[in-house]
Motif scaffolding. Structure first.
Motif, short mmCIF file in Angstrom:
data_model
loop_
_atom_site.label_atom_id
_atom_site.label_comp_id
_atom_site.label_asym_id
_atom_site.label_seq_id
_atom_site.Cartn_x
_atom_site.Cartn_y
_atom_site.Cartn_z
N LEU A 8 0.82 -1.21 0.00
CA LEU A 8 0.00 0.00 0.00
C LEU A 8 0.86 1.26 0.00
CD1 LEU A 8 -2.85 -0.96 2.47
CD2 LEU A 8 -3.04 -0.63 0.01
N CYS A 9 1.96 1.22 0.70
CA CYS A 9 2.84 2.38 0.79
C CYS A 9 3.61 2.61 -0.50
CB CYS A 9 3.82 2.23 1.95
SG CYS A 9 3.03 2.30 3.56
N ASN A 10 3.90 1.55 -1.24
CA ASN A 10 4.77 1.68 -2.40
C ASN A 10 4.09 1.51 -3.75
OD1 ASN A 10 7.16 2.09 -0.91
ND2 ASN A 10 7.14 -0.05 -0.37
N LEU A 11 2.83 1.12 -3.75
CA LEU A 11 2.14 0.78 -4.98
C LEU A 11 2.20 1.91 -6.01
CD1 LEU A 11 0.53 -1.43 -6.34
CD2 LEU A 11 -1.54 -0.44 -5.37
N ASN A 12 1.71 3.05 -5.69
CA ASN A 12 1.71 4.18 -6.61
C ASN A 12 2.16 5.44 -5.89
OD1 ASN A 12 1.04 3.41 -9.24
ND2 ASN A 12 -1.08 3.05 -8.62
N SER A 13 3.24 5.35 -5.19
CA SER A 13 3.71 6.51 -4.44
C SER A 13 4.13 7.61 -5.41
CB SER A 13 4.90 6.12 -3.56
OG SER A 13 6.05 5.89 -4.34
N PRO A 14 4.04 8.86 -4.98
CA PRO A 14 4.48 9.96 -5.85
C PRO A 14 5.93 9.79 -6.31
CG PRO A 14 3.27 10.81 -3.98
CD PRO A 14 3.47 9.34 -3.74
N THR A 15 6.76 9.26 -5.44
CA THR A 15 8.17 9.07 -5.81
C THR A 15 8.30 8.07 -6.94
OG1 THR A 15 8.89 9.62 -3.58
CG2 THR A 15 10.43 8.38 -4.93
N ARG A 16 7.58 6.97 -6.86
CA ARG A 16 7.63 5.96 -7.93
C ARG A 16 7.13 6.53 -9.25
NH1 ARG A 16 6.54 -0.28 -6.55
NH2 ARG A 16 8.67 -0.48 -5.93
N ARG A 17 6.02 7.23 -9.19
CA ARG A 17 5.48 7.82 -10.42
C ARG A 17 6.45 8.84 -10.99
NH1 ARG A 17 -0.19 9.66 -8.48
NH2 ARG A 17 0.75 9.29 -6.48
N PHE A 18 7.06 9.65 -10.12
CA PHE A 18 8.01 10.64 -10.58
C PHE A 18 9.21 9.97 -11.25
CE2 PHE A 18 11.78 13.25 -10.05
CZ PHE A 18 11.35 14.40 -10.69
N LYS A 19 9.71 8.88 -10.66
CA LYS A 19 10.85 8.16 -11.25
C LYS A 19 10.52 7.67 -12.66
CE LYS A 19 13.30 6.52 -7.18
NZ LYS A 19 13.74 5.35 -6.44
N ARG A 20 9.31 7.14 -12.83
CA ARG A 20 8.90 6.65 -14.15
C ARG A 20 8.86 7.80 -15.16
NH1 ARG A 20 5.02 3.21 -11.41
NH2 ARG A 20 3.45 4.80 -11.78
N VAL A 21 8.28 8.92 -14.78
CA VAL A 21 8.17 10.07 -15.68
C VAL A 21 9.55 10.63 -15.99
CG1 VAL A 21 7.33 12.45 -15.83
CG2 VAL A 21 5.83 10.65 -14.96
N ALA A 22 10.40 10.75 -14.98
CA ALA A 22 11.75 11.28 -15.18
C ALA A 22 12.54 10.37 -16.13
CB ALA A 22 12.48 11.42 -13.85
N LYS A 23 12.40 9.07 -15.95
CA LYS A 23 13.12 8.13 -16.81
C LYS A 23 12.64 8.25 -18.25
CE LYS A 23 14.58 3.34 -17.04
NZ LYS A 23 14.51 2.03 -16.43
N LYS A 24 11.33 8.36 -18.46
CA LYS A 24 10.79 8.53 -19.81
C LYS A 24 11.27 9.83 -20.44
CE LYS A 24 6.60 5.79 -19.39
NZ LYS A 24 5.13 5.79 -19.38
N ALA A 25 11.51 10.84 -19.61
CA ALA A 25 11.96 12.14 -20.11
C ALA A 25 13.48 12.16 -20.36
CB ALA A 25 11.60 13.24 -19.12
N GLY A 26 14.16 11.06 -20.01
CA GLY A 26 15.59 10.98 -20.29
C GLY A 26 16.50 11.29 -19.12
N PHE A 27 15.94 11.47 -17.95
CA PHE A 27 16.76 11.71 -16.77
C PHE A 27 17.06 10.37 -16.11
CE2 PHE A 27 14.30 15.60 -17.26
CZ PHE A 27 15.32 16.54 -17.26
N CYS A 28 18.34 9.99 -16.09
CA CYS A 28 18.66 8.67 -15.54
C CYS A 28 18.57 8.64 -14.02
CB CYS A 28 20.04 8.22 -16.01
SG CYS A 28 21.36 9.35 -15.58
N TYR A 29 18.89 9.75 -13.35
CA TYR A 29 18.80 9.77 -11.90
C TYR A 29 18.36 11.14 -11.44
CZ TYR A 29 19.78 9.14 -6.99
OH TYR A 29 19.64 9.06 -5.64
N LEU A 30 17.11 11.27 -11.13
CA LEU A 30 16.57 12.52 -10.62
C LEU A 30 15.53 12.17 -9.57
CD1 LEU A 30 16.39 15.63 -10.92
CD2 LEU A 30 14.58 15.24 -12.58
N ARG A 31 15.74 12.69 -8.36
CA ARG A 31 14.80 12.42 -7.27
C ARG A 31 13.81 13.56 -7.16
NH1 ARG A 31 18.28 12.26 -2.22
NH2 ARG A 31 18.90 14.19 -3.22
#
Length: 70
Positions: A8-31
């Motif tokens: 429940l804590c990790n399923l769709n956390s804002p951090t996880r969603r942000f990582k997916r979006v950042a990766k799609k945008a070409g950022f390999c490591y952005l928190r």
């Protein structure tokens, strides 16, 4: 339907969603937290009063602002 606390804590956390979006945008490591201090840096660069930046970040002490910026 049972969920564990961990799922429940990790399923769709804002951090996880942000990582997916950042990766799609070409950022390999952005928190998500990196954006917080990027915004604070831009505010200070644009001569925003450090006290205002401190309040925006929710820091109780101005010293915490400078520690976070290092």
């Amino acid at each position: 339907m049972g969920y564990s606390l961990d799922s429940l804590c990790n399923l769709n956390s804002p951090t996880r969603r942000f990582k997916r979006v950042a990766k799609k945008a070409g950022f390999c490591y952005l928190r998500l937290h990196d954006l917080r201090y990027s915004i604070a840096s831009l505010m200070l660069k644009n001569v925003t009063n450090p006290k205002v930046v401190q309040e925006c970040l929710g820091h109780k002490s101005i010293n915490r602002l400078w520690i976070g910026m290092l």
